[in-house]
Design a protein around this motif. Structure first.
Motif, PDB file in Angstrom:
ATOM      1  N   PRO A 130      11.357 -10.898 -12.505  1.00 17.91           N
ATOM      2  CA  PRO A 130      10.828 -10.030 -11.316  1.00 17.91           C
ATOM      3  C   PRO A 130       9.950  -9.142 -11.574  1.00 17.91           C
ATOM      4  O   PRO A 130       9.092  -8.630 -10.753  1.00 17.91           O
ATOM      5  CB  PRO A 130      12.086  -9.612 -10.846  1.00 17.91           C
ATOM      6  CG  PRO A 130      13.413 -10.320 -11.465  1.00 17.91           C
ATOM      7  CD  PRO A 130      12.793 -10.810 -12.803  1.00 17.91           C
ATOM      8  N   HIS A 131       9.908  -8.284 -12.592  1.00 20.05           N
ATOM      9  CA  HIS A 131       9.073  -7.320 -13.116  1.00 20.05           C
ATOM     10  C   HIS A 131       7.463  -7.924 -12.674  1.00 20.05           C
ATOM     11  O   HIS A 131       6.379  -7.164 -12.365  1.00 20.05           O
ATOM     12  CB  HIS A 131       9.133  -6.866 -14.568  1.00 20.05           C
ATOM     13  CG  HIS A 131       7.911  -5.972 -14.717  1.00 20.05           C
ATOM     14  ND1 HIS A 131       7.832  -4.391 -14.378  1.00 20.05           N
ATOM     15  CD2 HIS A 131       6.772  -6.068 -15.531  1.00 20.05           C
ATOM     16  CE1 HIS A 131       6.962  -4.188 -15.059  1.00 20.05           C
ATOM     17  NE2 HIS A 131       6.257  -5.033 -15.912  1.00 20.05           N
TER      18      HIS A 131
ATOM     19  N   TRP B  66       4.752  -6.331  -5.548  1.00 20.82           N
ATOM     20  CA  TRP B  66       5.663  -5.641  -4.388  1.00 20.82           C
ATOM     21  C   TRP B  66       5.148  -6.412  -3.323  1.00 20.82           C
ATOM     22  O   TRP B  66       6.294  -6.560  -2.213  1.00 20.82           O
ATOM     23  CB  TRP B  66       5.391  -4.270  -4.335  1.00 20.82           C
ATOM     24  CG  TRP B  66       5.951  -3.448  -5.052  1.00 20.82           C
ATOM     25  CD1 TRP B  66       5.604  -2.434  -6.069  1.00 20.82           C
ATOM     26  CD2 TRP B  66       7.580  -3.220  -5.442  1.00 20.82           C
ATOM     27  NE1 TRP B  66       6.614  -1.933  -6.887  1.00 20.82           N
ATOM     28  CE2 TRP B  66       7.849  -2.422  -6.183  1.00 20.82           C
ATOM     29  CE3 TRP B  66       8.701  -3.730  -4.614  1.00 20.82           C
ATOM     30  CZ2 TRP B  66       9.096  -2.083  -6.731  1.00 20.82           C
ATOM     31  CZ3 TRP B  66       9.868  -3.379  -4.881  1.00 20.82           C
ATOM     32  CH2 TRP B  66      10.111  -2.579  -5.981  1.00 20.82           C
TER      33      TRP B  66
ATOM     34  N   THR C 246       7.654  -9.347  -3.511  1.00 23.31           N
ATOM     35  CA  THR C 246       9.041  -8.847  -3.380  1.00 23.31           C
ATOM     36  C   THR C 246       9.375  -8.532  -1.802  1.00 23.31           C
ATOM     37  O   THR C 246      10.718  -8.765  -1.481  1.00 23.31           O
ATOM     38  CB  THR C 246       9.306  -7.679  -4.288  1.00 23.31           C
ATOM     39  OG1 THR C 246       8.978  -7.723  -5.366  1.00 23.31           O
ATOM     40  CG2 THR C 246      10.638  -7.155  -4.101  1.00 23.31           C
TER      41      THR C 246
ATOM     42  N   GLN D 203      16.136  -3.589  -3.978  1.00 19.97           N
ATOM     43  CA  GLN D 203      14.948  -3.928  -4.732  1.00 19.97           C
ATOM     44  C   GLN D 203      14.399  -3.536  -6.057  1.00 19.97           C
ATOM     45  O   GLN D 203      13.792  -4.359  -6.759  1.00 19.97           O
ATOM     46  CB  GLN D 203      13.676  -3.647  -3.470  1.00 19.97           C
ATOM     47  CG  GLN D 203      13.816  -4.664  -2.301  1.00 19.97           C
ATOM     48  CD  GLN D 203      12.467  -4.127  -1.281  1.00 19.97           C
ATOM     49  OE1 GLN D 203      12.151  -3.147  -1.353  1.00 19.97           O
ATOM     50  NE2 GLN D 203      12.001  -5.223  -0.518  1.00 19.97           N
TER      51      GLN D 203
ATOM     52  N   LYS E 200      13.808  -5.822  -9.192  1.00 22.41           N
ATOM     53  CA  LYS E 200      12.611  -6.036  -9.987  1.00 22.41           C
ATOM     54  C   LYS E 200      12.275  -5.239 -11.160  1.00 22.41           C
ATOM     55  O   LYS E 200      11.860  -5.957 -11.915  1.00 22.41           O
ATOM     56  CB  LYS E 200      11.512  -5.403  -8.910  1.00 22.41           C
ATOM     57  CG  LYS E 200      10.194  -5.742  -9.179  1.00 22.41           C
ATOM     58  CD  LYS E 200       9.162  -5.256  -8.048  1.00 22.41           C
ATOM     59  CE  LYS E 200       7.797  -5.694  -8.519  1.00 22.41           C
ATOM     60  NZ  LYS E 200       7.217  -5.342  -9.736  1.00 22.41           N
ATOM     61  N   GLU E 201      12.918  -4.334 -11.415  1.00 22.61           N
ATOM     62  CA  GLU E 201      12.767  -3.350 -12.570  1.00 22.61           C
ATOM     63  C   GLU E 201      13.686  -3.169 -13.552  1.00 22.61           C
ATOM     64  O   GLU E 201      13.393  -2.638 -14.669  1.00 22.61           O
ATOM     65  CB  GLU E 201      11.893  -1.975 -12.108  1.00 22.61           C
ATOM     66  CG  GLU E 201      10.844  -2.108 -11.112  1.00 22.61           C
ATOM     67  CD  GLU E 201       9.589  -2.718 -11.939  1.00 22.61           C
ATOM     68  OE1 GLU E 201       9.489  -2.683 -13.173  1.00 22.61           O
ATOM     69  OE2 GLU E 201       8.640  -3.048 -11.246  1.00 22.61           O
TER      70      GLU E 201
END
Length: 320
Positions: A136-137, A141, A144, A187, A191-192
């Motif tokens: 996901p990184h 955005w 996302t 989120q 993602k991170e």
């Protein structure tokens, strides 16, 4: 007296000359290391230190035609206007709230995930999980936010479709202010968090395996080994990253917030970055945008120096 002063000046010049010679000798001795560091130094000089001249705009009535140095000084008027703005309280509240959510709920997730991955003994399974959580990184955005809309929108969101199939009412996730902060937090974690484990995984490798063996001989369970060996081994890395995070406490994700923002949730989504963008870029008030950025930087500097001081006073090693 003149002779004594002259002798002192000569001694000081001699000492300075010796220091300069030693410095250049050290540079020559480690020239290849400095050569490796040169690209990073050039990057920071051009993109970090160079643009700092733009901070002058925060104290000037900037005009693109007159330039930064030609524009007239107005002192702290822009900061006064910022603090008097009706939206300042909302921006401060939203920025602090999102920052605290990410600090208390997002920051520990990579640590926990790294420890869990470190406990997996099956290499193939561990690499597979790492690949999945890293992926996901690399999504922007924009993607996302699109996936979030696809999941949570009232018309096409599969979450609401599931709720409808269960006979429950639809929930307007994207326009209900009560859901905005949790959505932003989820989120960020999705993602991170996986990417954030890289540093902690590297720190785990440096822990001496003999400590685990000694704990195992003493009869420590897996949880006790994690608590008494793994976490203390990660502590210096955690402290450094926490200090750096506090130094960027008001950087809560401009692109993420901007893409998720709409008029119905503006009261809980307006942060300093989006305000700076709307006022400074869209409306051409460049000086006001610079003032907002300067204010954020001052807050970050205060948090950075204070947290570093407290960490060093507690006996741990800070970043400076």
């Amino acid at each position: 007296m003149n002779e004594i002063t002259g002798v002192k000046n000569k001694n000081q010049n001699a000492v300075s000359s010796q220091k300069a010679k030693k410095t250049w000798a050290a540079v020559k001795q480690h020239k290849f290391l400095y050569l490796l560091a040169a690209p990073a130094l050039i990057y920071f000089a051009i993109f970090k230190f160079g643009p700092m001249w733009g901070l002058l705009m925060a104290f000037k009535d900037y005009s693109p035609y007159k330039g930064i140095f030609g524009s007239p000084w107005i002192g702290v008027k822009l900061f006064q206007d910022l603090f008097k703005d009706p939206f300042f309280f909302y921006m401060l509240r939203n920025t602090v709230a999102i920052a605290m959510l990410k600090l208390f709920f997002y920051f520990p997730v990579p640590i926990f995930l790294a420890i869990m991955l470190n406990e997996v003994r099956h290499n193939t399974y561990r690499k597979l999980v790492q690949t999945v959580v890293y992926f996901p990184h690399f999504l922007s955005w924009v993607i996302t936010a699109s996936l979030t809309v696809f999941a949570l929108s009232a018309n096409m969101g599969f979450v609401n479709k599931i709720l409808a199939s269960m006979g429950k009412e639809q929930i307007l996730f994207l326009v209900d202010p009560n859901y905005f902060w949790p959505i932003v937090l989820i989120q960020s974690i999705w993602k991170e968090a996986g990417w954030g484990t890289i540093i902690f995984m590297a720190a785990l490798v440096s822990i001496d395996l003999q400590l685990y063996e000694a704990a195992l001989i003493d009869g420590a369970t897996r949880l006790q080994r994690i608590w008494h060996v793994t976490l203390p081994g990660l502590l210096p890395t955690i402290v450094v990253l926490l200090i750096l995070r506090l130094g960027q406490i008001f950087d809560v994700g401009f692109e993420q917030i901007l893409l998720m923002q709409n008029s119905l949730v503006r009261d809980v989504s307006e942060i300093f970055d989006t305000y700076s963008y709307s006022q400074g870029i869209l409306q051409g008030q460049y000086s006001l945008g610079a003032a907002v950025g300067f204010f954020k930087s001052c807050i970050g500097l205060i948090f950075l120096t204070t947290s570093n001081y407290l960490v060093k006073k507690s006996g741990n090693e800070g970043i400076f």
